[in-house]
Motif scaffolding. Sequence first.
Motif, mmCIF file in Angstrom:
data_model
loop_
_atom_site.group_PDB
_atom_site.id
_atom_site.type_symbol
_atom_site.label_atom_id
_atom_site.label_comp_id
_atom_site.label_asym_id
_atom_site.label_seq_id
_atom_site.Cartn_x
_atom_site.Cartn_y
_atom_site.Cartn_z
ATOM 1 N N ALA A 253 80.380 23.840 22.791
ATOM 2 C CA ALA A 253 78.890 23.271 22.104
ATOM 3 C C ALA A 253 78.199 22.723 23.214
ATOM 4 O O ALA A 253 78.493 22.004 24.212
ATOM 5 C CB ALA A 253 79.553 22.204 21.085
ATOM 6 N N PRO A 254 76.716 22.994 23.117
ATOM 7 C CA PRO A 254 75.960 22.446 23.688
ATOM 8 C C PRO A 254 75.851 20.892 23.708
ATOM 9 O O PRO A 254 76.246 20.282 22.484
ATOM 10 C CB PRO A 254 74.296 22.903 23.638
ATOM 11 C CG PRO A 254 74.621 24.079 22.625
ATOM 12 C CD PRO A 254 76.003 23.953 22.018
ATOM 13 N N VAL A 255 75.532 20.079 24.950
ATOM 14 C CA VAL A 255 75.735 18.583 24.863
ATOM 15 C C VAL A 255 74.708 18.048 24.326
ATOM 16 O O VAL A 255 73.775 17.483 25.192
ATOM 17 C CB VAL A 255 76.126 18.345 26.489
ATOM 18 C CG1 VAL A 255 76.403 16.573 26.331
ATOM 19 C CG2 VAL A 255 77.393 18.919 26.902
ATOM 20 N N TYR A 256 74.472 17.819 23.047
ATOM 21 C CA TYR A 256 73.432 17.131 22.460
ATOM 22 C C TYR A 256 74.113 15.690 22.254
ATOM 23 O O TYR A 256 73.240 14.624 22.687
ATOM 24 C CB TYR A 256 73.031 17.718 21.118
ATOM 25 C CG TYR A 256 71.732 17.042 20.383
ATOM 26 C CD1 TYR A 256 70.269 17.582 20.890
ATOM 27 C CD2 TYR A 256 71.901 16.035 19.790
ATOM 28 C CE1 TYR A 256 69.446 17.124 20.232
ATOM 29 C CE2 TYR A 256 70.967 15.504 19.137
ATOM 30 C CZ TYR A 256 69.535 15.921 19.463
ATOM 31 O OH TYR A 256 68.443 15.191 18.999
ATOM 32 N N TRP A 257 75.305 15.421 21.754
ATOM 33 C CA TRP A 257 75.675 14.236 21.524
ATOM 34 C C TRP A 257 76.894 14.333 22.768
ATOM 35 O O TRP A 257 77.771 15.139 22.437
ATOM 36 C CB TRP A 257 76.310 14.132 20.467
ATOM 37 C CG TRP A 257 75.585 14.186 19.186
ATOM 38 C CD1 TRP A 257 75.584 14.916 18.078
ATOM 39 C CD2 TRP A 257 74.445 13.267 18.753
ATOM 40 N NE1 TRP A 257 74.427 14.725 17.076
ATOM 41 C CE2 TRP A 257 73.581 13.808 17.616
ATOM 42 C CE3 TRP A 257 73.666 12.100 19.367
ATOM 43 C CZ2 TRP A 257 72.483 13.287 17.032
ATOM 44 C CZ3 TRP A 257 72.422 11.578 19.032
ATOM 45 C CH2 TRP A 257 71.937 12.209 17.593
ATOM 46 N N GLN A 258 77.091 13.221 23.509
ATOM 47 C CA GLN A 258 78.340 13.306 24.333
ATOM 48 C C GLN A 258 79.607 12.621 23.643
ATOM 49 O O GLN A 258 80.688 13.170 24.085
ATOM 50 C CB GLN A 258 77.981 12.314 25.672
ATOM 51 C CG GLN A 258 77.544 11.111 25.764
ATOM 52 C CD GLN A 258 77.330 10.319 26.774
ATOM 53 O OE1 GLN A 258 77.507 10.846 28.016
ATOM 54 N NE2 GLN A 258 76.431 9.015 26.669
ATOM 55 N N THR A 259 79.211 11.649 22.911
ATOM 56 C CA THR A 259 80.346 11.252 21.815
ATOM 57 C C THR A 259 79.823 11.024 20.522
ATOM 58 O O THR A 259 78.658 10.638 20.122
ATOM 59 C CB THR A 259 80.928 10.016 22.470
ATOM 60 O OG1 THR A 259 79.729 8.786 22.443
ATOM 61 C CG2 THR A 259 81.416 10.221 23.822
ATOM 62 N N ALA A 260 80.627 11.190 19.607
ATOM 63 C CA ALA A 260 80.210 10.806 18.268
ATOM 64 C C ALA A 260 81.550 10.253 17.845
ATOM 65 O O ALA A 260 82.890 10.758 17.705
ATOM 66 C CB ALA A 260 80.220 12.222 17.080
ATOM 67 N N SER A 261 81.461 9.000 16.879
ATOM 68 C CA SER A 261 82.517 8.037 16.190
ATOM 69 C C SER A 261 82.210 8.018 14.925
ATOM 70 O O SER A 261 80.931 7.737 14.533
ATOM 71 C CB SER A 261 82.586 6.932 17.043
ATOM 72 O OG SER A 261 83.037 6.941 18.452
ATOM 73 N N ALA A 262 83.414 7.837 14.066
ATOM 74 C CA ALA A 262 83.024 7.612 12.723
ATOM 75 C C ALA A 262 84.379 7.111 12.062
ATOM 76 O O ALA A 262 85.569 7.218 12.571
ATOM 77 C CB ALA A 262 82.992 9.171 11.901
ATOM 78 N N VAL A 263 84.125 6.265 10.853
ATOM 79 C CA VAL A 263 85.263 5.822 10.122
ATOM 80 C C VAL A 263 85.004 6.229 8.707
ATOM 81 O O VAL A 263 84.088 6.319 8.291
ATOM 82 C CB VAL A 263 84.879 4.152 10.049
ATOM 83 C CG1 VAL A 263 85.853 3.415 9.147
ATOM 84 C CG2 VAL A 263 84.787 3.513 11.619
#
Length: 318
Positions: A253-263
Amino acid sequence: MSTATLWIADVPIAKVSFPVWGGTAELLLTDPGAIDAAARSLAVELAAVGAACSRFLPDSELSVVNARAGRPVAVSPLFLDFLAVALKAASVSAGAVDPTCGSALVALGYDRDYGLLRQGRARASVLRPVAGWRVVEVDAGRGTVRVPDGVLLDFGATAKARAADRAAHRLAAEFGCGVMVNLSGDIAIAGPAPAGGWPVRAADGELTGPGDPGQTIAVFDGGVATSGTTTRKWRQGDRSVHHIVVPETGDAAPVYWQTASAVAATCVDANTLTTTAIVRGAQALPFLAGTGCPTRLVGADGTIALLGGWPMDEESAR
């Protein structure tokens, strides 16, 4: 195994950690006296999951299903459970999280355990779209699975999260205490939490220590996941690639978000959201917002987007 005691709200919490699947398993209990037995139980559970679902064990059930592509293969209830979770994640994410991405990962060079892969350089290969999760044939009554020729299943997007969910709930029921299971960033929580909740660190990049960029939140139940493009990466030819694949291209995947976190209610649910965010980039925002789950996105330039009530400050709880 490495054991330690930490304090949360002036209450002793037992912690044990050990290597698993190219990463680290961490188990935290509110009952320090149960930590040794719980750690042994967790290790046994993870070994069973690996024997069913690892792409890097030649005799795992998943490897056998892949090797016998084109034919129905009898599998265990454990394998069927993990496959069902993977297929549900594919459906919920409209195909962004797809278990038929094994051939794409191999083409990218992810053809061995990550601990071995990062020691060398992967060769460039032809990238193609993945077959898509709907080609997987499951006969629950007979306990068989069939994938077409040329299709390789990979549960990397969901297996750690499902294993964390299963283990946390089973250990909480068995030992009657609060449990947090962390499998390399896929976190599941069950049982009574410490006062003020479990502190969970959402990292902005590869470094995850308390002094590194990120945010600590308090979580009382459910699951937390962080997906990113800054870890599990390697060199393929002259470029850097990572382990999260866009099914339509077969490429990282292209790096649009370097990290994504969710609860979310479960670690699988949280991980489905974060993986979808990495795969879809900005296009994932309406989907993420529609779930109402707290989500924290860190862009390639370091900007931060918060959705679903993710707290602005580190002391807020879900």
